[in-house]
Design a protein around this motif. Structure first.
Motif, PDB file in Angstrom:
ATOM      1  N   TRP A  48       0.802  -1.230   0.000  1.00  0.00           N
ATOM      2  CA  TRP A  48       0.000   0.000   0.000  1.00  0.00           C
ATOM      3  C   TRP A  48       0.835   1.281   0.000  1.00  0.00           C
ATOM      4  N   PRO A  49       1.906   1.377   0.804  1.00  0.00           N
ATOM      5  CA  PRO A  49       2.704   2.614   0.747  1.00  0.00           C
ATOM      6  C   PRO A  49       3.279   2.882  -0.648  1.00  0.00           C
ATOM      7  N   ILE A  52       0.403   4.172  -2.795  1.00  0.00           N
ATOM      8  CA  ILE A  52       0.077   5.553  -2.421  1.00  0.00           C
ATOM      9  C   ILE A  52       1.076   6.508  -3.069  1.00  0.00           C
ATOM     10  N   GLU A  53       2.355   6.198  -2.944  1.00  0.00           N
ATOM     11  CA  GLU A  53       3.385   7.067  -3.531  1.00  0.00           C
ATOM     12  C   GLU A  53       3.248   7.151  -5.044  1.00  0.00           C
ATOM     13  N   ARG A  56       0.252   9.355  -5.873  1.00  0.00           N
ATOM     14  CA  ARG A  56       0.529  10.771  -5.603  1.00  0.00           C
ATOM     15  C   ARG A  56       1.468  11.349  -6.667  1.00  0.00           C
ATOM     16  N   ALA A  94      -5.463   7.536  -3.662  1.00  0.00           N
ATOM     17  CA  ALA A  94      -4.328   7.507  -2.730  1.00  0.00           C
ATOM     18  C   ALA A  94      -4.810   7.766  -1.307  1.00  0.00           C
ATOM     19  N   ASP A  95      -5.721   8.716  -1.135  1.00  0.00           N
ATOM     20  CA  ASP A  95      -6.271   9.017   0.197  1.00  0.00           C
ATOM     21  C   ASP A  95      -7.039   7.821   0.756  1.00  0.00           C
ATOM     22  N   ALA A  98      -4.535   5.215   1.820  1.00  0.00           N
ATOM     23  CA  ALA A  98      -3.863   5.689   3.037  1.00  0.00           C
ATOM     24  C   ALA A  98      -4.767   5.476   4.250  1.00  0.00           C
ATOM     25  N   LYS A 102      -3.894   3.113   7.464  1.00  0.00           N
ATOM     26  CA  LYS A 102      -3.981   3.602   8.837  1.00  0.00           C
ATOM     27  C   LYS A 102      -4.873   2.683   9.677  1.00  0.00           C
TER      28      LYS A 102
END
Length: 113
Positions: A48-49, A52-53, A56, A94-95, A98, A102
């Motif tokens: 996931w990270p 996300i990157e 973005r 991406a949000d 994220a 979390k």
């Protein structure tokens, strides 16, 4: 204690973090989080990270392109709007990812896995 369940939809496989509980004397599974293509908690925490990157970065590139197109008087409004829309969609996705990351980290801290 939560566990990962594999779900088949047509020819695709998806994975979900679920928790068992009892309702009216019958076992039920409550979906805590959808992993999508990631088969394990560890795979989601690792993947996931990166997603996300990447999203973005894609959004930044498209926002910059939108700015360039907006300054260029010969650009069609339709092109500018579609480029801007792609950037917004990537940022929204991406949000969302994220948020899932979390939540997964919180579930891990709570000892649900």
């Amino acid at each position: 204690m939560a566990f990962v369940r594999k779900k088949r939809v047509g020819r695709y496989e998806y994975h979900q973090l679920v928790e068992n509980h009892w309702v009216d004397g019958k076992p039920r599974q409550k979906v805590l989080l959808h992993f999508g293509r990631y088969p394990t908690v560890e795979a989601a925490l690792e993947g996931w990270p990166k997603e996300i990157e990447g999203l973005r970065r894609f959004a930044r590139k498209h926002r910059q392109r939108t700015e360039r197109l907006s300054r260029d008087r010969s650009s069609e409004e339709k092109t500018v709007e579609s480029t801007s829309q792609r950037a917004r969609k990537a940022e929204t996705l991406a949000d969302e990812i994220a948020g899932k990351l979390k939540k997964l980290q919180e579930l891990e801290e709570q000892g649900k896995m």
